[in-house]
Scaffold this motif. Structure first.
Motif, mmCIF file in Angstrom:
data_model
loop_
_atom_site.group_PDB
_atom_site.id
_atom_site.type_symbol
_atom_site.label_atom_id
_atom_site.label_comp_id
_atom_site.label_asym_id
_atom_site.label_seq_id
_atom_site.Cartn_x
_atom_site.Cartn_y
_atom_site.Cartn_z
ATOM 1 N N PHE A 17 -83.692 12.818 5.015
ATOM 2 C CA PHE A 17 -84.483 12.183 6.135
ATOM 3 C C PHE A 17 -85.817 11.866 5.459
ATOM 4 C CE2 PHE A 17 -87.040 10.635 9.358
ATOM 5 C CZ PHE A 17 -86.070 10.085 10.324
ATOM 6 N N GLY A 18 -86.031 10.439 5.680
ATOM 7 C CA GLY A 18 -87.487 9.977 4.988
ATOM 8 C C GLY A 18 -87.470 8.492 4.562
ATOM 9 N N ALA A 19 -88.785 8.012 4.818
ATOM 10 C CA ALA A 19 -88.604 6.611 4.433
ATOM 11 C C ALA A 19 -88.806 6.716 2.773
ATOM 12 C CB ALA A 19 -90.123 6.039 4.777
ATOM 13 N N GLY A 20 -87.720 5.953 2.334
ATOM 14 C CA GLY A 20 -87.374 5.749 0.874
ATOM 15 C C GLY A 20 -86.475 6.900 0.266
ATOM 16 N N SER A 21 -85.957 7.393 1.263
ATOM 17 C CA SER A 21 -84.957 8.605 0.590
ATOM 18 C C SER A 21 -84.009 8.143 -0.059
ATOM 19 C CB SER A 21 -84.644 9.544 1.778
ATOM 20 O OG SER A 21 -84.096 9.077 3.021
ATOM 21 N N LEU A 22 -83.448 6.948 0.175
ATOM 22 C CA LEU A 22 -82.416 6.317 -0.591
ATOM 23 C C LEU A 22 -82.430 6.809 -1.783
ATOM 24 C CD1 LEU A 22 -79.645 4.764 -0.287
ATOM 25 C CD2 LEU A 22 -81.172 2.542 -0.631
ATOM 26 N N HIS A 24 -83.024 9.115 -3.428
ATOM 27 C CA HIS A 24 -81.959 10.294 -3.876
ATOM 28 C C HIS A 24 -80.653 10.116 -3.784
ATOM 29 C CE1 HIS A 24 -85.835 12.049 -3.289
ATOM 30 N NE2 HIS A 24 -85.960 11.908 -2.089
ATOM 31 N N LEU A 25 -80.135 8.980 -3.683
ATOM 32 C CA LEU A 25 -78.779 8.667 -3.654
ATOM 33 C C LEU A 25 -77.772 9.314 -5.077
ATOM 34 C CD1 LEU A 25 -76.568 7.328 -2.123
ATOM 35 C CD2 LEU A 25 -76.937 5.316 -3.433
ATOM 36 N N ALA A 26 -78.516 9.036 -5.958
ATOM 37 C CA ALA A 26 -77.653 9.607 -7.367
ATOM 38 C C ALA A 26 -77.480 11.155 -7.173
ATOM 39 C CB ALA A 26 -78.315 9.152 -8.420
ATOM 40 N N ARG A 27 -78.651 11.807 -6.895
ATOM 41 C CA ARG A 27 -78.493 13.246 -6.840
ATOM 42 C C ARG A 27 -77.630 13.602 -5.700
ATOM 43 N NH1 ARG A 27 -83.911 15.470 -3.640
ATOM 44 N NH2 ARG A 27 -82.591 15.030 -1.941
ATOM 45 N N GLU A 28 -77.510 13.035 -4.588
ATOM 46 C CA GLU A 28 -76.865 13.471 -3.719
ATOM 47 C C GLU A 28 -75.283 13.075 -3.821
ATOM 48 O OE1 GLU A 28 -77.618 15.289 -1.083
ATOM 49 O OE2 GLU A 28 -79.688 15.133 -1.562
ATOM 50 N N ILE A 29 -75.046 12.165 -4.419
ATOM 51 C CA ILE A 29 -73.555 11.873 -4.864
ATOM 52 C C ILE A 29 -73.114 12.780 -6.128
ATOM 53 C CG2 ILE A 29 -72.256 10.234 -6.228
ATOM 54 C CD1 ILE A 29 -72.296 9.312 -3.505
ATOM 55 N N ASP A 154 -82.760 6.733 5.881
ATOM 56 C CA ASP A 154 -83.882 6.182 5.199
ATOM 57 C C ASP A 154 -84.595 4.996 6.351
ATOM 58 O OD1 ASP A 154 -85.867 4.738 3.931
ATOM 59 O OD2 ASP A 154 -84.496 4.666 1.880
ATOM 60 N N PRO A 155 -85.517 5.310 7.089
ATOM 61 C CA PRO A 155 -86.000 4.407 8.146
ATOM 62 C C PRO A 155 -86.277 2.981 7.542
ATOM 63 C CG PRO A 155 -87.202 6.586 8.199
ATOM 64 C CD PRO A 155 -86.222 6.447 6.985
#
Ligand code: NAD
Length: 357
Positions: A17-22, A24-29, A154-155
């Motif tokens: 969660f968090g503004a700009g957290s998109l 982290h997408l590559a890390r999460e994939i 990501d808000p």
């Protein structure tokens, strides 16, 4: 009050969660062990989906942008086939409940993990519930294969959600928490989440109305949506959700708006049977009455309060009441064929936009 007996099962999900957290997408994939992600969206959100695919570079298998409301079986089949042909090993759903629902339809069939990036407040990303519409009939079910493994909130991405839909989608979220507070299988953890979720949304919606791109308000709303969605995913829903499924499914009314109009009336039906839930909802809203507080929140922020204003015909109310009481959900105050006239009267008030009573 002494502690009550309960059963609580936590769900295997990761939330970022968090503004700009998109970012982290590559890390999460990578954490999901995926190498080829199919990105899903509605046609309207194709731009956001392409941005996600660009961020993944060679780890993006493609974009499928044909998600629509209620997951028609034909769309689900088409998306499953595209995922198979592209050799996708993961689906990323960026959007609201319709897009998450399409991801769930793929996962149900293939077991592909879903990473959800919610941009409305509907809450589907936190539930193992799926829906599929075949020959005009929407069937829902529960299967843990469809529960998104990872959710990135990501808000920033919800800043473009129009004010009208932000308010109704927010009240849709509040409805999950409100019914969770009087669920048959409620538990103390979900009660805490429900009250906090309602409070966050009640704070955020007027602020969004005044300043739609206010990132603090958008963060509060998405935080509330996460909490309320978690409640929906963990405990059973009652009269309010039954009425909304009936009105949305059989009369094709818009999802978030139906929830917004019906909630005050469903709450007053249950008020006497659920005083503790009403106290917690009212406290979260900062009002004296839970049902009236919800209707004020909607009206004061420009949302519809009458079914007649969102496409319901008065001549269909009899049929709606008949369908709603035919296979009733568990509810703190039972409703079945014997309560048909009371439900019909409730629908009349909701149709006309009268105060709950
Ligand atoms: P939606 O997903 O249909 O989205 C409505 C519209 O808003 C779409 O055109 C979408 O592209 C657009 N949109 C979404 N986010 C946006 C943004 N940030 N900026 C601009 N446009 C944006 O609407 P919804 O209310 O989120 O979802 C409704 C559907 O989800 C219903 O079919 C409902 O049954 C389902 N649902 C399922 C569950 C579950 O647990 N299975 C829970 C809640 C809702």
């Amino acid at each position: 009050m002494t502690a009550r007996d309960f059963v609580y099962t936590s769900q295997p999900q990761r939330v970022v969660f968090g503004a700009g957290s998109l970012q982290h997408l590559a890390r999460e994939i990578d954490a999901l062990g995926a190498r080829r992600a199919l990105v899903l969206s509605t046609p309207e959100q194709r731009g956001q989906a392409e941005r996600v695919a660009d961020m993944l570079g060679t780890h993006a298998a493609g974009v499928f942008d044909r998600a629509v409301m209620h997951v028609p079986i034909e769309t689900a089949r088409e998306a499953r086939e595209v995922a198979r042909q592209l050799g996708a090993d993961c689906a990323i759903a960026i959007g609201g409940g319709s897009t998450t629902g399409l991801g769930k339809a793929i996962a149900l069939d293939s077991g592909l993990p879903i990473l959800a990036i919610p941009t409305t407040y509907a809450g589907s990303e936190m539930t193992p519930i799926y829906g599929l519409t075949e020959a005009g009939i929407k069937k829902t079910g529960k299967d843990f294969r469809v529960l998104p493994r990872t959710v990135i909130y990501d808000p920033e991405l919800s800043r473009t959600l129009p004010v009208g839909l932000s308010v109704t989608s927010g009240i849709n979220a509040i409805a999950h928490a409100a019914e969770g507070l009087y669920a048959q299988d409620s538990n103390p953890v979900m009660d805490l989440m429900a009250e906090e979720g309602i409070a966050a949304l009640a704070r955020a919606l007027p602020a969004i109305r005044t300043k739609p791109d206010d990132i603090d308000a958008r963060s509060d709303a998405l935080y509330g949506a996460w909490l309320c969605g978690s409640v929906l995913g963990n405990v059973g829903m009652a009269l309010h959700h039954k009425l909304c499924h009936t009105l949305g499914g059989s009369f094709n009314l818009p999802h978030a708006e139906v929830h917004t109009v019906v909630l005050p009336h469903a709450l007053i039906f249950n008020a006497q049977a659920t005083p503790h839930a009403m106290t917690r909802i009212a406290r979260a809203l900062g009002t004296a009455s839970a049902p009236h507080g919800i209707q004020d929140l909607a009206r004061d922020n420009g949302a519809p309060v009458a079914l007649r204003d969102i496409g319901m015909k008065e001549s269909d109310l009899d049929l709606a009441a008949d369908i709603a009481v035919r296979n009733p959900y568990w509810n703190p105050k039972p409703f079945g064929p014997a309560e048909r006239n009371e439900i019909r009267a409730l629908l009349q008030r909701a149709w006309a936009g009268e105060p709950p009573g």
